[in-house]
Design a protein around this motif. Sequence first.
Motif, PDB file in Angstrom:
ATOM      1  N   VAL A  58       0.820  -1.208   0.000  1.00  0.00           N
ATOM      2  CA  VAL A  58       0.000   0.000   0.000  1.00  0.00           C
ATOM      3  C   VAL A  58       0.858   1.264   0.000  1.00  0.00           C
ATOM      4  CG1 VAL A  58      -1.753   1.321   1.280  1.00  0.00           C
ATOM      5  CG2 VAL A  58      -1.867  -1.184   1.223  1.00  0.00           C
ATOM      6  N   VAL A  59       0.483   2.228  -0.833  1.00  0.00           N
ATOM      7  CA  VAL A  59       1.092   3.555  -0.799  1.00  0.00           C
ATOM      8  C   VAL A  59       0.257   4.427   0.156  1.00  0.00           C
ATOM      9  CG1 VAL A  59       1.763   5.588  -2.125  1.00  0.00           C
ATOM     10  CG2 VAL A  59       1.792   3.340  -3.201  1.00  0.00           C
ATOM     11  N   TYR A  60       0.898   4.952   1.201  1.00  0.00           N
ATOM     12  CA  TYR A  60       0.208   5.874   2.098  1.00  0.00           C
ATOM     13  C   TYR A  60       0.473   7.287   1.604  1.00  0.00           C
ATOM     14  CZ  TYR A  60      -0.710   8.742   6.217  1.00  0.00           C
ATOM     15  OH  TYR A  60      -1.164   9.728   7.063  1.00  0.00           O
ATOM     16  N   LEU A  79      -5.459  10.807 -10.595  1.00  0.00           N
ATOM     17  CA  LEU A  79      -5.329   9.989 -11.801  1.00  0.00           C
ATOM     18  C   LEU A  79      -4.002   9.230 -11.812  1.00  0.00           C
ATOM     19  CD1 LEU A  79      -6.841  12.449 -14.429  1.00  0.00           C
ATOM     20  CD2 LEU A  79      -7.942  10.459 -13.373  1.00  0.00           C
ATOM     21  N   GLY A  80      -2.960   9.811 -11.221  1.00  0.00           N
ATOM     22  CA  GLY A  80      -1.690   9.111 -11.100  1.00  0.00           C
ATOM     23  C   GLY A  80      -1.783   7.908 -10.185  1.00  0.00           C
ATOM     24  N   LEU A  81      -2.479   8.061  -9.066  1.00  0.00           N
ATOM     25  CA  LEU A  81      -2.695   6.935  -8.165  1.00  0.00           C
ATOM     26  C   LEU A  81      -3.485   5.834  -8.868  1.00  0.00           C
ATOM     27  CD1 LEU A  81      -3.582   8.935  -4.923  1.00  0.00           C
ATOM     28  CD2 LEU A  81      -1.593   7.447  -5.220  1.00  0.00           C
ATOM     29  N   GLU A  82      -4.494   6.237  -9.631  1.00  0.00           N
ATOM     30  CA  GLU A  82      -5.295   5.268 -10.383  1.00  0.00           C
ATOM     31  C   GLU A  82      -4.437   4.554 -11.421  1.00  0.00           C
ATOM     32  OE1 GLU A  82      -9.209   5.170 -13.324  1.00  0.00           O
ATOM     33  OE2 GLU A  82      -8.677   7.029 -12.270  1.00  0.00           O
ATOM     34  N   LEU A  83      -3.632   5.322 -12.133  1.00  0.00           N
ATOM     35  CA  LEU A  83      -2.813   4.776 -13.208  1.00  0.00           C
ATOM     36  C   LEU A  83      -1.725   3.834 -12.699  1.00  0.00           C
ATOM     37  CD1 LEU A  83      -2.403   4.988 -16.299  1.00  0.00           C
ATOM     38  CD2 LEU A  83      -0.841   6.902 -15.868  1.00  0.00           C
ATOM     39  N   SER A  84      -1.280   4.038 -11.460  1.00  0.00           N
ATOM     40  CA  SER A  84      -0.216   3.192 -10.901  1.00  0.00           C
ATOM     41  C   SER A  84      -0.645   1.741 -10.768  1.00  0.00           C
ATOM     42  CB  SER A  84       0.213   3.713  -9.525  1.00  0.00           C
ATOM     43  OG  SER A  84      -0.750   3.397  -8.526  1.00  0.00           O
ATOM     44  N   GLY A  85      -1.933   1.520 -10.583  1.00  0.00           N
ATOM     45  CA  GLY A  85      -2.444   0.160 -10.432  1.00  0.00           C
ATOM     46  C   GLY A  85      -2.194  -0.453  -9.069  1.00  0.00           C
ATOM     47  N   LEU A  86      -1.662   0.336  -8.115  1.00  0.00           N
ATOM     48  CA  LEU A  86      -1.307  -0.184  -6.797  1.00  0.00           C
ATOM     49  C   LEU A  86      -2.308   0.251  -5.732  1.00  0.00           C
ATOM     50  CD1 LEU A  86       2.540   0.492  -6.903  1.00  0.00           C
ATOM     51  CD2 LEU A  86       1.373  -1.696  -7.240  1.00  0.00           C
ATOM     52  N   PRO A  87      -2.435  -0.518  -4.656  1.00  0.00           N
ATOM     53  CA  PRO A  87      -3.304  -0.113  -3.551  1.00  0.00           C
ATOM     54  C   PRO A  87      -2.788   1.176  -2.913  1.00  0.00           C
ATOM     55  CG  PRO A  87      -2.681  -2.421  -3.359  1.00  0.00           C
ATOM     56  CD  PRO A  87      -1.811  -1.831  -4.416  1.00  0.00           C
ATOM     57  N   PHE A  88      -3.705   2.034  -2.468  1.00  0.00           N
ATOM     58  CA  PHE A  88      -3.295   3.276  -1.811  1.00  0.00           C
ATOM     59  C   PHE A  88      -4.304   3.678  -0.747  1.00  0.00           C
ATOM     60  CE2 PHE A  88      -5.941   4.607  -5.383  1.00  0.00           C
ATOM     61  CZ  PHE A  88      -6.775   5.562  -4.804  1.00  0.00           C
ATOM     62  N   PHE A  89      -3.780   4.365   0.273  1.00  0.00           N
ATOM     63  CA  PHE A  89      -4.626   4.997   1.292  1.00  0.00           C
ATOM     64  C   PHE A  89      -4.268   6.477   1.273  1.00  0.00           C
ATOM     65  CE2 PHE A  89      -5.667   6.753   5.359  1.00  0.00           C
ATOM     66  CZ  PHE A  89      -6.856   6.139   5.719  1.00  0.00           C
ATOM     67  N   TRP A  90      -5.242   7.320   0.907  1.00  0.00           N
ATOM     68  CA  TRP A  90      -5.005   8.747   0.716  1.00  0.00           C
ATOM     69  C   TRP A  90      -5.685   9.534   1.833  1.00  0.00           C
ATOM     70  CZ3 TRP A  90      -6.522  11.635  -4.463  1.00  0.00           C
ATOM     71  CH2 TRP A  90      -6.027  12.937  -4.420  1.00  0.00           C
ATOM     72  N   ALA A  91      -4.880  10.121   2.702  1.00  0.00           N
ATOM     73  CA  ALA A  91      -5.399  11.007   3.742  1.00  0.00           C
ATOM     74  C   ALA A  91      -5.507  12.406   3.135  1.00  0.00           C
ATOM     75  CB  ALA A  91      -4.478  11.011   4.949  1.00  0.00           C
ATOM     76  N   GLY A 132       3.900   0.126   2.158  1.00  0.00           N
ATOM     77  CA  GLY A 132       5.199  -0.086   1.528  1.00  0.00           C
ATOM     78  C   GLY A 132       5.982   1.172   1.260  1.00  0.00           C
ATOM     79  N   ALA A 133       5.297   2.339   1.202  1.00  0.00           N
ATOM     80  CA  ALA A 133       5.983   3.603   0.946  1.00  0.00           C
ATOM     81  C   ALA A 133       5.109   4.756   1.401  1.00  0.00           C
ATOM     82  CB  ALA A 133       6.327   3.750  -0.529  1.00  0.00           C
ATOM     83  N   PHE A 134       5.740   5.905   1.620  1.00  0.00           N
ATOM     84  CA  PHE A 134       5.047   7.104   2.087  1.00  0.00           C
ATOM     85  C   PHE A 134       5.150   8.176   1.006  1.00  0.00           C
ATOM     86  CE2 PHE A 134       4.977  10.466   5.737  1.00  0.00           C
ATOM     87  CZ  PHE A 134       3.712  10.862   5.343  1.00  0.00           C
ATOM     88  N   PHE A 135       4.006   8.570   0.458  1.00  0.00           N
ATOM     89  CA  PHE A 135       3.902   9.652  -0.525  1.00  0.00           C
ATOM     90  C   PHE A 135       3.704  10.934   0.282  1.00  0.00           C
ATOM     91  CE2 PHE A 135       2.351  10.480  -5.033  1.00  0.00           C
ATOM     92  CZ  PHE A 135       2.330  11.856  -4.904  1.00  0.00           C
TER      93      PHE A 135
END
Length: 226
Positions: A58-60, A79-91, A132-135
């Motif tokens: 997951v990208v936080y 759209l970048g988060l969508e395009l990455s194809g990876l799970p994400f949690f966006w605060a 897995g990483a912090f955006f």
Amino acid sequence: MEIESEWLNLLGELHGKSVAPIGMLPPSAFGSRDDSTEDNTTWQTISEWLGKRERASVVYVALGNELNLSKEEVSELALGLELSGLPFFWALRKRDDSPGLPAGFEERVKGRGLVWTGWVPQLRILHHESVGAFFTHCGYSSIVGAFYFGRPLIMLPFYIDQGLIARIYTEKKVGIEIPRSEQDGWYTSQSVAETIRLVMVEEEGRIYRKKAKEMKVVFADNDLQH
């Protein structure tokens, strides 16, 4: 000294004085807010969602409380988060004048990504094994939290000292800054997606994941800090 020796030494040379850093003041607990009933309920909900994801998948995403993105900036990030194809949690901090997300975005990423508009327990999220990483926008308290748990950085600085911080930690190969246009400083959904995938899953990005874990040895050593 283990992190910024070159800059501390430069400071000493410029002023002709010895410089003695007093420590990074790393987080010693998950925070006083976490004990309230309301916030424990929030964490339970988030924890359940994170618990359904694979380890380090997951990208936080959290860009601080002060930043107010434009409609275009929000759209390119989403759209970048969508395009990455990876799970994400966006605060995503919401204000009365905050722009909305792109039409249909939340429906398209449903099950893979979650946008949370209220307060979140950031340290608990960073500690969770599925992250897995912090955006990040590169606020220094966020940097400290990331390295306390050994999370590599996906960096999108905006103002004040954030650009300088991003350059320093790009040089240290613990993360990478999202490329911007040299003409207008603009970032695109494509550059967002490519940077996320590089740090999270690609072989070329293994160095960032490795170096971030090495940072944990220093940042999470409470005896060293004290």
